[in-house]
Design a protein around this motif. Structure first.
Motif, PDB file in Angstrom:
ATOM      1  N   CYS A  76      55.841   6.984  29.558  1.00 48.58           N
ATOM      2  CA  CYS A  76      56.756   6.450  28.535  1.00 48.58           C
ATOM      3  C   CYS A  76      58.203   6.790  28.861  1.00 48.58           C
ATOM      4  O   CYS A  76      59.099   5.954  28.723  1.00 48.58           O
ATOM      5  CB  CYS A  76      56.367   6.995  27.167  1.00 48.58           C
ATOM      6  SG  CYS A  76      54.779   6.418  26.552  1.00 48.58           S
ATOM      7  N   CYS A  95      59.393   4.588  31.653  1.00 49.78           N
ATOM      8  CA  CYS A  95      59.678   3.227  31.192  1.00 49.78           C
ATOM      9  C   CYS A  95      61.018   3.167  30.430  1.00 49.78           C
ATOM     10  O   CYS A  95      61.783   2.211  30.583  1.00 49.78           O
ATOM     11  CB  CYS A  95      58.549   2.735  30.292  1.00 49.78           C
ATOM     12  SG  CYS A  95      56.985   2.462  31.160  1.00 49.78           S
ATOM     13  N   ILE A  96      61.281   4.214  29.618  1.00 47.80           N
ATOM     14  CA  ILE A  96      62.544   4.231  28.874  1.00 47.80           C
ATOM     15  C   ILE A  96      63.724   4.361  29.802  1.00 47.80           C
ATOM     16  O   ILE A  96      64.765   3.695  29.655  1.00 47.80           O
ATOM     17  CB  ILE A  96      62.509   5.392  27.849  1.00 47.80           C
ATOM     18  CG1 ILE A  96      61.450   5.113  26.769  1.00 47.80           C
ATOM     19  CG2 ILE A  96      63.882   5.566  27.208  1.00 47.80           C
ATOM     20  CD1 ILE A  96      61.238   6.269  25.825  1.00 47.80           C
ATOM     21  N   ARG A 125      53.052  10.659  28.397  1.00 53.43           N
ATOM     22  CA  ARG A 125      54.454  10.957  28.059  1.00 53.43           C
ATOM     23  C   ARG A 125      55.358  10.674  29.246  1.00 53.43           C
ATOM     24  O   ARG A 125      56.443  10.109  29.099  1.00 53.43           O
ATOM     25  CB  ARG A 125      54.573  12.413  27.612  1.00 53.43           C
ATOM     26  CG  ARG A 125      53.916  12.732  26.277  1.00 53.43           C
ATOM     27  CD  ARG A 125      54.349  14.099  25.783  1.00 53.43           C
ATOM     28  NE  ARG A 125      53.512  14.577  24.696  1.00 53.43           N
ATOM     29  CZ  ARG A 125      52.496  15.414  24.845  1.00 53.43           C
ATOM     30  NH1 ARG A 125      52.196  15.880  26.063  1.00 53.43           N
ATOM     31  NH2 ARG A 125      51.780  15.802  23.803  1.00 53.43           N
TER      32      ARG A 125
END
Length: 251
Positions: free
Chosen positions: A244, A247-248, A241
């Protein structure tokens, strides 16, 4: 545990890369051919990774036994030096067996058909195509398979029986549920992997049986292991998580 998990992930990745790309190219191009040297290489890699995975899975079951049944002794019984020794021993023995099988089948005279009824190169399939007497080699491989299959599965069964007895004696239902949840999924995949491997390498060879069993010893475990050992682990999910989210935010 994570030390052995990293090795298991490496084995699964290499196992898939040694089989699936070549198989996919053959399906797309309809050119179902492979050179003898390429076939021997695939046999060596498959035997090396398969044998090492058998022994590492047994080591992981012992690791779970020590963690659950002897938690106070875990830092001593599973210290880094012992883990490294067990890992090196697993790779060394599987490399020895893979090399011996590969060097044996390479110079064999192949006077029968050159068609292997399989989706990968397997040394029992090549032996079937040879016109020489290979009975002595077949008997010797049974001993090697005994070391790589039957002894580790005995260690795994003994470890999980001890874990089950320990869980049944535990007073805390929460700890019992967690221990069983950790080990049950591992035991299911181990059962499929070892049973199919024993049917493939310790019973008389047939092409149809070998193809089906090989799927459950090469492709299926590599597909299921990430879900069993990683995506069911809260720490790994939390790290995934965070990755992610990072990366976002970078976008």
């Amino acid at each position: 545990m994570y030390f052995f998990l990293s090795q298991l992930a490496f084995m699964d990745l290499c196992q898939v890369l040694s089989i699936v790309p070549k198989m996919t190219v053959d399906f797309v191009t309809h050119s179902y051919t492979i050179s003898l040297s390429g076939c021997i290489t695939q046999i060596s890699v498959t035997l090396l990774l398969g044998g090492a995975e058998c022994l590492i899975l047994a080591t992981m079951s012992y690791d779970r036994y020590v963690a659950i049944c002897r938690p106070l002794q875990y830092p001593v019984l599973m210290r880094s030096k012992i883990c490294n020794i067990m890992s090196v021993a697993a790779w060394f023995w599987s490399a020895f067996q893979a090399l011996s099988c590969s060097l044996y089948v390479l110079p064999l005279p192949y006077c029968k058909s050159n068609v292997i009824n399989h989706y990968l190169c397997d040394y029992p399939a090549l032996i079937q195509l040879s016109c020489s007497d290979n009975s002595a080699f077949v008997r010797s491989t049974y001993f090697g398979n005994f070391m790589v299959l039957l002894i580790p599965i005995s260690v795994i069964l003994a470890s999980y029986i001890a874990i089950l007895l320990q869980v049944l004696r535990a007073r805390s239902s929460g700890s019992s549920h967690k221990a069983l949840g950790t080990c049950l999924s591992h035991f299911c995949v181990v059962g499929i992997f070892y049973s199919m491997a024993m049917f493939t390498y310790m019973t008389p060879y047939t092409a149809e049986k070998s193809m089906i069993n090989s799927v459950f010893t090469t492709i299926v475990p590599a597909m299921l292991n990430p879900f069993i050992y990683s995506l069911r682990n809260r720490d790994v999910l939390a790290a995934l998580r965070r990755l992610c989210v990072k990366c976002i935010l970078c976008k």
